[in-house]
Design an enzyme around this catalytic site. Structure first.
Site, PDB file in Angstrom:
ATOM      1  N   MET A 162       7.891  11.091  36.250  1.00  0.00           N
ATOM      2  CA  MET A 162       7.536  10.331  37.446  1.00  0.00           C
ATOM      3  C   MET A 162       8.791   9.551  37.849  1.00  0.00           C
ATOM      4  O   MET A 162       9.222   8.667  37.116  1.00  0.00           O
ATOM      5  CB  MET A 162       6.409   9.393  37.055  1.00  0.00           C
ATOM      6  N   TYR A 453       6.982  -1.956  32.521  1.00  0.00           N
ATOM      7  CA  TYR A 453       7.000  -0.740  33.352  1.00  0.00           C
ATOM      8  C   TYR A 453       5.626  -0.433  33.925  1.00  0.00           C
ATOM      9  O   TYR A 453       4.641  -1.048  33.571  1.00  0.00           O
ATOM     10  CB  TYR A 453       7.654   0.450  32.654  1.00  0.00           C
ATOM     11  N   GLU A 454       5.647   0.492  34.888  1.00  0.00           N
ATOM     12  CA  GLU A 454       4.438   0.825  35.646  1.00  0.00           C
ATOM     13  C   GLU A 454       3.959  -0.381  36.462  1.00  0.00           C
ATOM     14  O   GLU A 454       2.771  -0.555  36.689  1.00  0.00           O
ATOM     15  CB  GLU A 454       3.352   1.304  34.672  1.00  0.00           C
ATOM     16  N   GLY A 455       4.932  -1.210  36.871  1.00  0.00           N
ATOM     17  CA  GLY A 455       4.618  -2.415  37.636  1.00  0.00           C
ATOM     18  C   GLY A 455       4.525  -3.604  36.706  1.00  0.00           C
ATOM     19  O   GLY A 455       3.609  -3.679  35.868  1.00  0.00           O
ATOM     20  N   GLN A 460       1.116  -6.809  38.896  1.00  0.00           N
ATOM     21  CA  GLN A 460      -0.292  -6.372  38.756  1.00  0.00           C
ATOM     22  C   GLN A 460      -1.226  -7.494  39.191  1.00  0.00           C
ATOM     23  O   GLN A 460      -2.241  -7.258  39.848  1.00  0.00           O
ATOM     24  CB  GLN A 460      -0.607  -6.017  37.290  1.00  0.00           C
TER      25      GLN A 460
END
Ligand SMILES: Cc1cc2nc3c(=O)[nH]c(=O)nc-3n(C[C@H](O)[C@H](O)[C@H](O)COP(=O)(O)OP(=O)(O)OC[C@H]3O[C@@H](n4cnc5c(N)ncnc54)[C@H](O)[C@@H]3O)c2cc1C
Length: 600
Positions: A162, A453-455, A460
């Site tokens: 990704m 990671y992943e925001g 969030q």
């Protein structure tokens, strides 16, 4: 060497006694779920994780990944571990049968994912990213991509990535510079640099399918600092023809790997796209009229789906690291002799009692364990809502709202608390925990990235407060409060449930007050919402786990065996020791943002 025992019994308890999955035969994929099949899956995955993946965790951390002659080599044993994982069919557990997968419901995929992440986060991330990538390709790819590419990713023969982050942007993707220009044959040429790409290169698979976001320039070559021209692309490392034949190396060059604090067996790569051939995914956006901006591709839905799946996956990483950390802390506290019990020696014939006699040690372990098991229940609850969302049930729309609401909560609360749990597990080892040979400091290092990671977790919280609460007139919080107050009303007359209902009620009422406070103050001053978002998310996390513990307590009352007695103990701990944080979090939110914003 650290130990790991897969929580098979806990999953059985959740599936059978708390959520009664046998009664859910109308949900997609549930009719075929016999108790024997569920047992086989949990036991099989548990065995692979305990016997194959976990023994490679510490050595993988010590050795790390290598970057040699422009290519990545993973640590010793990773190839065999990855092969065993794929040959067992674990990579395609949730993929549709038409793509070569087993088509099993989310709850089983998430359970297997947790076990793999506890055993070896670095190694388990390679298939986790592939699962997200093939999911997006199956949703948005052309038929030949599904037939020839996604099928190979489902089997694990090829992997996926990704690619979002760039040197100039991670959170703020409006600023991305990578561009893709359409060619007469309908493909695109992509140029730019993506950084921090997990599994961006490796020696586990013959090909890697990169799922990339990039901007399509205007006719005059300009790109804009907004998301309107962002599109979603597939860029294979080795080109693949529409007939499925693999061709030459594409223009995707591995620029190097990062040297990191943790997850060292996971290759975090710089990828340079040098005129790489790319395929845009999803229906073609309409050409802009003169003077109009291009609209984002419909294929972006595939990317958002992939990101949501990854956010849930990262939340599970947090829970998984907490599980393995508390297991090791618990074992050590039963071996180490230190001091005496405060009420007098437990073993007077020994020079000291076991560490586990100390209330503070028990408290550390209970905090970690009650978080892990409560959060695991919340993952199953969310997985079930994802299945209900795709069913014909009347509550499908509500289920979609709840799953959407829980995604940032599981990501941020799951990883913040998972990191706390890893720290507590390490603390049980005293100074020995700080020494690498014992392997528990690795959990703290590995678990730290999950909060970023992943925001990042602060982002969030902003997603929860800024987007999810207000969308569709506040439908998601209304669905949540309906569920919580309904459960309270159903159980409050039951004498044995009193302490658990009281905890859920306290959390719910505080969360309602916090939601009203945000609704009243956020629109007037967005900084008030921003300054309280992290507290709000934690408040929702604690309340949701109180609800989960209430449900687990109900399933355990009157059952006099160790598993159910432990469940009641953890449920009481959560209500007594974690729920009291709720009013404190509300008070912090109500302080507003004035002082915070004074900081220049
Ligand atoms: C080991 C590793 C693996 C990774 N794997 C991948 C991958 O596979 N693919 C990929 O695309 N990326 C990957 N990333 C990148 C990762 O997703 C980003 O690092 C992350 O999203 C944060 O972006 P950033 O580093 O640019 O931080 P920035 O965006 O610069 O943010 C810095 C900090 O500012 C704060 N902040 C920023 N914006 C806000 C806001 N709106 N509200 C509140 N606070 C805010 C947050 O605290 C944040 O931590 C990986 C990173 C690492 C370290």
């Amino acid at each position: 060497m650290p130990i790991y025992r897969a929580p098979v019994d806990d999953y059985r308890f959740l599936f059978n006694e708390v959520f009664d999955i046998a009664a859910l035969g109308d949900l997609p994929g549930f009719a075929e779920l016999s108790p024997e099949l569920v047992d086989d899956i949990l036991n099989g995955a548990g065995k692979l994780c305990e016997e194959v993946l976990q023994p490679l965790n510490q050595s993988g951390d010590e050795e790390g990944c290598h970057f040699e002659n422009g290519a990545v080599r993973t640590p010793k044993g990773f190839q065999a571990g990855y092969k065993a994982y794929c040959e067992g069919g674990w990579n395609g557990l949730g993929a549709p049968e038409s793509a070569g997968g087993a088509g099993l419901p989310h709850i089983l995929v998430l359970a297997v994912s947790e076990m793999a992440m506890s055993a070896n986060q670095s190694l388990a991330m390679y298939p986790m990213l592939t699962q997200g990538a093939y999911g997006a390709l199956l949703e948005t790819g052309a038929p030949w991509m599904k037939e020839h590419i996604a099928a190979k990713m489902v089997s694990g023969e090829w992997a996926g990535t990704m690619c979002l982050t760039e040197p100039g942007c991670g959170t703020d993707l409006r600023l991305m510079k990578t561009r893709a220009v359409e060619q007469p044959d309908g493909t695109y040429r992509m140029n730019g640099t993506k950084i921090f790409i997990s599994g961006g290169d490796q020696d586990l698979t013959d090909n890697i399918i990169h799922m990339v976001i990039a901007k399509i320039p205007d006719a005059d070559g300009a790109i804009h600092d907004d998301l309107s021209t962002v599109n979603f692309f597939m860029v294979p490392k080795f080109l693949v023809g529409e007939d499925g034949k693999t061709g030459a190396r594409n223009g995707v060059v591995t620029g190097g790997i990062e040297h990191k604090m943790g997850i060292k067996g996971q290759a975090t790569c710089v990828l340079n796209f040098d005129d790489a051939i790319a395929w845009r995914l999803g229906p073609k956006p309409e050409a802009p009229k003169p003077g109009e901006k291009r609209s984002a591709s419909a294929g972006m839905a595939g990317m958002f789906g992939m990101m949501n799946q990854a956010r849930l996956g990262v939340g599970i990483q947090g829970i998984a690291i907490g599980e393995v950390a508390w297991q090791n802390g618990y074992k050590y506290a039963h071996e180490r002799r230190v001091g005496h019990a405060l009420t007098g020696p437990k073993e007077p014939d020994k020079p000291a009692d076991l560490e586990i006699v100390h209330p503070d040690v028990k408290k550390m372990l209970l905090q970690a364990r009650s978080f892990v098991e409560g959060a695991r229940a919340l993952v199953v609850f969310t997985g079930l809502n994802l299945s209900i969302e795709h069913s014909a049930r009347p509550e499908a729309a509500n289920a979609a709202l709840l799953a959407d609401l829980m995604t940032p909560v599981l990501k941020a609360f799951g990883t913040d608390m998972g990191f706390e749990a890893a720290n507590l597990g390490m603390q049980c080892f005293g100074g020995h925990g700080y020494i690498r040979d014992n392997g528990v400091e690795q959990f703290v290092r590995d678990g730290r990235i999950n909060m970023v990671y992943e925001g990042a977790n602060g982002v969030q919280a902003m997603d929860l407060v800024g987007r999810k609460l207000g969308r569709k007139g506040g439908a998601a919080p209304m669905a949540l409060f309906g569920l919580l107050t309904g459960w309270i009303a159903e159980n409050e007359k039951d004498e044995a449930m009193k302490p658990f209902v009281a905890g859920v009620k306290r959390g719910t009422e505080t969360l309602q007050a916090a939601t009203l406070w945000l609704a009243a103050n956020g629109p007037k001053n967005p900084n008030d919402a921003g300054a309280g978002a992290t507290e709000y998310l934690r408040l929702m996390g604690i309340t949701m786990l109180a609800y989960m513990w209430g449900r687990m307590a109900k399933a355990s009352l009157g059952k006099d065996d160790p598993l159910h007695k432990d469940k009641l103990m953890c449920a009481r701990f959560w209500m007594e020791r974690m729920v009291p944080e709720c009013p404190m979090l509300l008070e912090k939110m109500q302080a507003g943002s004035a002082t915070i914003m004074e900081l220049e």
